[in-house]
Scaffold this motif. Structure first.
Motif, short mmCIF file in Angstrom:
data_model
loop_
_atom_site.label_atom_id
_atom_site.label_comp_id
_atom_site.label_asym_id
_atom_site.label_seq_id
_atom_site.Cartn_x
_atom_site.Cartn_y
_atom_site.Cartn_z
N ASP A 547 -7.65 -2.11 2.57
CA ASP A 547 -6.38 -2.83 2.69
C ASP A 547 -5.21 -1.95 2.25
O ASP A 547 -4.12 -1.99 2.86
CB ASP A 547 -6.43 -4.10 1.84
CG ASP A 547 -7.44 -5.11 2.36
OD1 ASP A 547 -7.84 -5.00 3.54
OD2 ASP A 547 -7.84 -6.00 1.58
N PHE A 548 -5.43 -1.16 1.22
CA PHE A 548 -4.37 -0.27 0.74
C PHE A 548 -4.01 0.76 1.81
O PHE A 548 -2.83 1.05 2.05
CB PHE A 548 -4.83 0.43 -0.54
CG PHE A 548 -3.91 1.50 -1.01
CD1 PHE A 548 -2.75 1.19 -1.70
CD2 PHE A 548 -4.19 2.85 -0.75
CE1 PHE A 548 -1.88 2.19 -2.13
CE2 PHE A 548 -3.33 3.84 -1.17
CZ PHE A 548 -2.18 3.51 -1.87
N GLU A 550 -4.42 0.53 5.10
CA GLU A 550 -3.77 -0.09 6.24
C GLU A 550 -2.29 -0.33 5.96
O GLU A 550 -1.45 -0.31 6.87
CB GLU A 550 -4.45 -1.42 6.57
CG GLU A 550 -5.81 -1.27 7.22
CD GLU A 550 -6.39 -2.60 7.65
OE1 GLU A 550 -5.74 -3.63 7.37
OE2 GLU A 550 -7.46 -2.61 8.27
N THR A 551 -1.96 -0.53 4.71
CA THR A 551 -0.57 -0.81 4.35
C THR A 551 0.24 0.47 4.15
O THR A 551 1.44 0.51 4.47
CB THR A 551 -0.53 -1.66 3.06
OG1 THR A 551 -1.32 -2.83 3.24
CG2 THR A 551 0.90 -2.06 2.72
N ASN A 552 -0.39 1.54 3.63
CA ASN A 552 0.37 2.70 3.18
C ASN A 552 0.13 3.98 3.97
O ASN A 552 0.85 4.97 3.78
CB ASN A 552 0.05 2.99 1.70
CG ASN A 552 0.43 1.83 0.80
OD1 ASN A 552 1.58 1.70 0.37
ND2 ASN A 552 -0.54 0.98 0.49
N GLU A 555 -1.50 4.99 11.01
CA GLU A 555 -2.77 4.83 11.71
C GLU A 555 -3.32 6.15 12.21
O GLU A 555 -4.54 6.37 12.20
CB GLU A 555 -2.60 3.86 12.88
CG GLU A 555 -3.91 3.53 13.59
CD GLU A 555 -3.72 2.48 14.66
OE1 GLU A 555 -4.72 2.14 15.33
OE2 GLU A 555 -2.57 2.00 14.84
N ARG A 558 -5.13 7.82 9.39
CA ARG A 558 -5.99 6.96 8.57
C ARG A 558 -7.43 7.47 8.51
O ARG A 558 -8.08 7.42 7.46
CB ARG A 558 -5.94 5.54 9.13
CG ARG A 558 -6.32 4.47 8.14
CD ARG A 558 -6.00 3.10 8.71
NE ARG A 558 -4.55 2.93 8.82
CZ ARG A 558 -3.97 1.97 9.52
NH1 ARG A 558 -4.71 1.11 10.20
NH2 ARG A 558 -2.65 1.87 9.56
#
Length: 711
Positions: A547-548, A550-552, A555, A558
């Motif tokens: 989750d961290f 995906e937020t910071n 993509e 990632r």
């Protein structure tokens, strides 16, 4: 006006007659049979006599309340089912009373008074001239021929204008009518046997004898007389649980709102319970070596009870129903899963409970010992994908989606094998809410080379167990994982592990790079350790890191960032494991395949442990098994009535389907040169056999060429 007949009085016989016609009608009986069939299907599909909570868990409060109100949880003892059976008995009995006398009279009647002209209307008819033979001689010849092949014959002489004529009346297949009476009588007998052996007698004692179900707990000896049924109770069916080395003389009759206790005229002592299993773990033999102690005489009678081989004593059948725990003794060790809890041992008996105070949360819990299973044939070979892969070599998102399931995925069978003893227990909080846990005593080889302890949990009995897979450490126990679990929850130890990891990774080359690496590792380890949200739920593990990111993290970056972060996380956790071993006085982990497999599973298990809903795990350390046999005891006087009804039903249906009722008339009238014969045959069913039989008989009785034949 007083001399006029009362209109209400005239209506009463008509109403009574109409009601009798309805009850005795076939459509009413078929409607009752249809309802009974539907009820029987419901009673077969829906589990009977289950606790009310089970129906609520399975169907929801609304449907569970409706089922209980309609007594669908106890169909065969419901008042409406017994009432339908009673109406079916009445309906069938009235039908028999109306038709049986007519059928019996028809069986005795040869119908020899039938008129000559009526014979011309039959389907099968023939005529012939019997030259040179007088009517009386022809009648006696035909009668003897029919009697010789099984027909019952009666001769009648009649006076006609041309002289004395003779009627030959014969019949065969009268059992067809008896089959109707037997089949309908069988329905009455079967229903009466069902009513007699059902709960009707027990219900009558509850309605008129002051007996009430017992809904409490405690010892059987403390239950009051109003909840007990006498030894002279003519019919009952209940369960008797007897542990090895003990005896019992009180059966339990389950009711929808409690139980009734049935006193037996004898006590059953269980000397030994025998159970044999197939290779799949399914039982293939239940057997009990018992001794029956007569209360009146004190006589002891040994017996052996097996499935489908009951023992019988004083009209009571003793069936082997199943087996249960007879109060096994277990010793458990509490292993803390959260800081503040401490390790301790506790002992208890299956079916008992222990109050816990050292839970680490300040909350009082009750430990309930639910079950002990010595044999478990299971398969944990595939519990959720690539659980044996190295987490540093896969994408972080894939690792989370495919592996965050050791604690929330059920077991998929692949290869059955015995994985040893297990214990089932419940932890109940002060509000009365309980979770059920199922832990195996020995590590399980799941097929990926890393043995694991399986720690099962479920919220309700209707759910399957979800298993947390804990890797076995180098010493063969849970300690390595539990030390890492507690150290991960300590911020100081996390910070120390991160510093050690950064120092080893940089190896003193660039101190400023070590500080940056330590900062990233601490952030990752803190996210992984988890923290509680506003609702008090723990959020951590691999899911928190995902989750961290995906937020910071963009993509496009990632995937690469995920690989780096997983490598950092795995290295920091490895140093955390080394620290905990040093603190325990153990040598450091070697760099080998065993360590690699342990750390790979430890990363996944520590993530899944966030979902484990208990502050401690109870490990089965020792046990002393005591088995119990579950018998079904039944006094069923209606059994013989049902057997008689089944016999009559088979005979009746056979007679109605395969026995044809036939009647033959031969009218022999005098004429100038001999006798004129008119022959007819009637049968209750038109078949090809009937036509061939008539052709054969007419040829034998009237000569080779009778004229007329079958119409």
């Amino acid at each position: 006006m007083s001399d006029l007949p009362s209109s209400s009085g005239a209506r009463r016989p008509y109403a009574t007659r109409s009601l009798t016609e309805l009850l005795a009608s076939m459509r009413f009986a078929i409607a009752l049979l249809t309802v009974i069939c539907i009820a029987s299907v419901i009673g077969t599909v829906l589990k009977q006599h289950e606790p009310a909570a089970n129906y609520v868990n399975q169907f929801g409060p609304f449907w569970a309340e409706l089922f209980l109100a309609l007594k669908l949880n106890a169909v065969y003892s419901a008042w409406w089912f017994l009432l339908i059976l009673a109406f079916l008995v009445v309906s069938t009995s009235l039908c028999i009373a109306r038709h049986a006398p007519k059928y019996l009279a028809d069986i005795r009647n040869y119908k020899e008074n039938i008129r000559e002209k009526s014979l011309q209307a039959f389907h099968h008819k023939a005529q012939a001239d019997l030259a040179g033979e007088a009517p009386e001689a022809a009648a006696r010849r035909i009668g003897q021929m029919l009697a010789s092949v099984g027909w019952k014959v009666r001769l009648q002489q009649r006076e006609t204008a041309a002289g004395a004529g003779w009627m030959v009346a014969a019949k065969a297949g009268a059992a067809n009518k008896i089959g109707y009476i037997a089949a309908h009588s069988a329905i009455v007998l079967i229903c009466l046997g069902g009513l007699l052996d059902g709960d009707l007698i027990v219900r009558a004692q509850m309605w008129f004898g002051g007996k009430t179900p017992y809904a409490g707990g405690g010892l059987i000896s403390e239950v009051k007389p109003e909840h007990r049924l006498s030894e002279r109770n003519p019919t009952f069916r209940g369960n008797l649980v007897v542990a090895e080395g003990t005896q019992s003389a009180t059966a339990i009759l389950s009711q929808s709102d409690g139980v009734l206790l049935q006193e037996l005229p004898f006590a059953v002592e269980l000397k030994k319970f025998i159970v044999e299993h197939y290779s799949t773990g399914m039982p293939k033999l239940f057997a009990s070596e018992i001794v029956i102690h007569d209360k009146a005489t004190g006589e002891a009678t040994p017996a052996r009870v097996e499935v489908n081989h009951p023992a019988s004593y004083k009209g009571i059948e003793i069936y082997q129903s199943s087996f249960d725990d007879g109060g096994s003794h277990v010793r458990l060790r509490a292993r803390p899963m959260v800081p503040g809890a401490r390790e301790f041992e506790v002992e208890g008996t299956i079916g008992g409970a222990t109050q816990l105070t050292h839970t680490g949360t300040g909350e009082a819990l009750t430990l309930e010992y639910a079950a002990l299973r010595v044999l478990n044939v299971e398969n944990f070979g595939d519990t959720g994908g690539t659980s044996g892969a190295d987490v540093r070599k896969v994408d972080l998102r894939q690792s989370i989606e495919s592996r965050l399931g050791a604690g929330n995925k059920t077991v998929t069978k692949r290869e059955l094998r015995n994985v040893g003893p297990s214990v089932t227990y419940k932890l109940r909080d002060a509000a009365g809410q309980a979770r059920e846990f199922h832990n195996f005593m020995l590590p399980v080889d799941t097929g990926d080379g890393q043995p694991m302890y399986m720690l099962g949990v479920r919220e309700t009995p209707a759910e399957p167990f979800r298993y947390l897979r804990v890797p076995v450490d180098h010493e063969g126990g849970l300690d390595g994982f539990l030390r890492m679990r507690l150290a991960l929850a300590d911020p100081a130890q996390r910070e120390q592990a991160v510093r050690r990891y950064a120092a080893v990774a940089v190896d003193g080359a660039r101190p400023e790079l070590a500080a940056q690496l330590a900062q990233s590792a601490l952030r990752a380890l803190t996210l992984y350790a988890g923290e509680r949200d506003a609702q008090g739920r723990m959020h951590g593990g691999l899911q928190a890191i995902s989750d961290f990111m995906e937020t910071n993290v963009p993509e496009a970056e990632r995937e690469r960032a995920g690989e780096v972060l997983v490598r950092i996380l795995n290295g920091a956790l490895f140093e955390l494991a080394q620290m905990t071993r040093e603190q325990a006085g153990l040598p450091p982990l070697p760099s080998d395949a065993q360590t690699q497999a342990f750390m790979t599973q430890a990363v996944l298990s520590l993530s899944d442990a966030q979902l484990y809903p208990a502050p401690m795990v109870f490990e089965l350390r020792d046990f002393e098994q005591v088995q119990a046999s579950v018998f079904q005891v039944a006094r069923a006087p209606g059994k013989n009535v049902v057997y008689l009804g089944c016999t009559l039903l088979i005979l009746g249906i056979f007679a109605m389907l395969y026995v044809r009722e036939r009647r033959i008339w031969v009218w022999l009238a005098p004429q100038d040169v001999g006798t004129h014969a008119t022959m007819a045959l009637s049968t209750n069913r038109k078949t090809l056999d009937g036509g061939r039989e008539f052709a054969r008989l007419s040829g034998q009785l009237l000569g080779p060429h009778p004229h007329g034949g079958s119409a």
